[in-house]
Structure formats: structure tokens, C-alpha cells
Motif scaffolding. Structure first.
Motif, short mmCIF file in Angstrom:
data_model
loop_
_atom_site.label_atom_id
_atom_site.label_comp_id
_atom_site.label_asym_id
_atom_site.label_seq_id
_atom_site.Cartn_x
_atom_site.Cartn_y
_atom_site.Cartn_z
N MET A 24 -5.78 2.98 10.46
CA MET A 24 -4.53 3.74 10.39
C MET A 24 -4.60 4.74 9.24
N GLY A 25 -5.09 4.29 8.10
CA GLY A 25 -5.22 5.18 6.94
C GLY A 25 -6.18 6.32 7.20
N ALA A 26 -7.26 6.02 7.90
CA ALA A 26 -8.21 7.08 8.23
C ALA A 26 -7.57 8.11 9.16
N LEU A 27 -6.78 7.64 10.12
CA LEU A 27 -6.10 8.55 11.03
C LEU A 27 -5.10 9.42 10.28
N PHE A 28 -4.32 8.81 9.41
CA PHE A 28 -3.34 9.59 8.64
C PHE A 28 -4.03 10.57 7.70
N GLY A 29 -5.24 10.21 7.23
CA GLY A 29 -5.97 11.10 6.34
C GLY A 29 -6.34 12.41 6.99
N ILE A 30 -6.46 12.42 8.31
CA ILE A 30 -6.76 13.68 9.01
C ILE A 30 -5.60 14.66 8.87
N TYR A 31 -4.40 14.13 8.86
CA TYR A 31 -3.21 14.97 8.79
C TYR A 31 -2.74 15.24 7.37
N HIS A 32 -3.37 14.63 6.39
CA HIS A 32 -2.89 14.70 5.02
C HIS A 32 -4.01 15.23 4.12
N ASP A 33 -3.74 16.27 3.37
CA ASP A 33 -4.73 16.79 2.44
C ASP A 33 -4.73 15.94 1.17
N GLY A 34 -5.88 15.65 0.67
CA GLY A 34 -6.00 14.86 -0.56
C GLY A 34 -6.63 13.52 -0.29
N PHE A 35 -7.01 12.86 -1.36
CA PHE A 35 -7.72 11.58 -1.25
C PHE A 35 -6.77 10.42 -0.97
N PHE A 36 -5.63 10.40 -1.64
CA PHE A 36 -4.69 9.31 -1.47
C PHE A 36 -3.54 9.72 -0.56
N LEU A 37 -3.07 8.78 0.25
CA LEU A 37 -1.91 9.02 1.10
C LEU A 37 -0.64 8.93 0.27
N SER A 38 0.40 9.57 0.74
CA SER A 38 1.69 9.44 0.07
C SER A 38 2.18 8.01 0.23
N TRP A 39 3.17 7.62 -0.55
CA TRP A 39 3.65 6.23 -0.52
C TRP A 39 4.21 5.87 0.85
N TRP A 40 4.88 6.80 1.52
CA TRP A 40 5.49 6.45 2.81
C TRP A 40 4.45 6.36 3.92
N LEU A 41 3.37 7.16 3.85
CA LEU A 41 2.29 7.02 4.82
C LEU A 41 1.51 5.73 4.57
N SER A 42 1.33 5.37 3.31
CA SER A 42 0.67 4.10 2.98
C SER A 42 1.48 2.93 3.50
N LEU A 43 2.79 2.99 3.30
CA LEU A 43 3.67 1.93 3.80
C LEU A 43 3.62 1.87 5.33
N LEU A 44 3.62 3.03 5.97
CA LEU A 44 3.53 3.09 7.43
C LEU A 44 2.21 2.51 7.93
N ALA A 45 1.12 2.77 7.23
CA ALA A 45 -0.19 2.23 7.62
C ALA A 45 -0.25 0.72 7.43
N LEU A 46 0.46 0.18 6.45
CA LEU A 46 0.43 -1.26 6.18
C LEU A 46 1.40 -2.06 7.05
N THR A 47 2.38 -1.41 7.63
CA THR A 47 3.41 -2.12 8.39
C THR A 47 2.88 -2.87 9.61
N PRO A 48 2.08 -2.26 10.51
CA PRO A 48 1.62 -3.01 11.68
C PRO A 48 0.80 -4.25 11.32
N GLY A 49 -0.07 -4.14 10.34
CA GLY A 49 -0.87 -5.28 9.93
C GLY A 49 -0.03 -6.38 9.29
N THR A 50 1.00 -6.00 8.56
CA THR A 50 1.89 -6.98 7.96
C THR A 50 2.62 -7.76 9.04
N ILE A 51 3.12 -7.05 10.04
CA ILE A 51 3.80 -7.72 11.16
C ILE A 51 2.82 -8.62 11.90
N LEU A 52 1.62 -8.13 12.14
CA LEU A 52 0.60 -8.92 12.82
C LEU A 52 0.22 -10.15 12.00
#
Length: 121
Positions: A24-52
Motif C-alpha cells: 500500500m505504501g509503495a502504491l501511495f508513493g507513486i502518487y506522492h513526491d518525497g521519501f516519506f508519506l504524509s501522516w494521513w496516507l501512512s494511516l490509510l496504508a496501515l488501516t487495512p492491515g490493522t483491521i486484518l
């Protein structure tokens, strides 16, 4: 519930969140410039795995092994496809389509690891 059981439950949920967030983070990285994702994209990437992870902890049919097989297969397949197709900035449609293919491959591998032992019985 003992402290060891609580610690195990936290480890399963955190492990699932991280393993599923890799592609998920790799996919979001395509749409986001920079090395680190913003806090809300990071939270979005962690949400499915947390639920799982919460489901894996409470339901014995879905094990941590299935989540690992899905997450690692999904991530590796996405990386191989992106490298093989030479996906760079501006190729979001191809990146998203190959990510979807990698998602399906991850589901097939995780599903087969659940299904094959039952067929062999």
C-alpha cells in the motif's frame, strides 16, 4: 488474558498492519513526491492491515501465516511487475493495474495456503 497473550495479540495486529502496508505504501508513493508519506496516507496504508490483524486475532480460520503470505507475495509481485514494466512517474494507470494484479496474486497464494491442506485430508 495474561500479559503474554496480550503482547502476542498486539504483535499480531502490528505485524499484520506493517506487512499489508508495504505494498500500500509503495502504491501511495507513486502518487506522492518525497521519501516519506504524509501522516494521513501512512494511516490509510496501515488501516487495512490493522483491521486484518484484529480479524486474524479473533478468528481462528484466518491465521497470521495467511496474512504474511498475502502481504509478502503482494509486495514482491508488485515490485517485480513495476520493475519489469519500468513504471515511473506519470504511469499511474499501469502502476495501479499491476498493483491490482499483485493484490489478486497475493489473495490466491494466501487462499491456496488455506485451501490446499484441507483438500489433502
Amino acid at each position: 488474558m495474561s500479559s503474554a497473550d496480550r503482547l502476542e495479540a498486539v504483535g499480531i495486529v502490528l505485524g499484520c498492519a506493517i506487512v499489508v502496508a508495504l505494498p500500500m505504501g509503495a502504491l501511495f508513493g507513486i502518487y506522492h513526491d518525497g521519501f516519506f508519506l504524509s501522516w494521513w496516507l501512512s494511516l490509510l496504508a496501515l488501516t487495512p492491515g490493522t483491521i486484518l490483524g484484529l480479524v486474524a486475532r479473533s478468528d481462528k480460520r484466518l491465521t497470521y501465516t495467511h496474512v504474511w503470505r498475502f502481504g509478502v507475495t503482494h509486495w514482491l509481485t508488485a515490485v517485480v511487475l513495476w520493475q519489469g514494466l519500468g513504471i515511473e512517474d506519470g504511469a499511474e494507470e499501469i502502476a495501479l493495474a499491476s498493483w491490482g494484479v499483485a493484490f489478486v496474486v497475493g489473495l490466491i497464494v494466501a487462499g491456496a495456503s488455506w485451501w490446499v491442506p484441507r483438500v489433502r485430508k
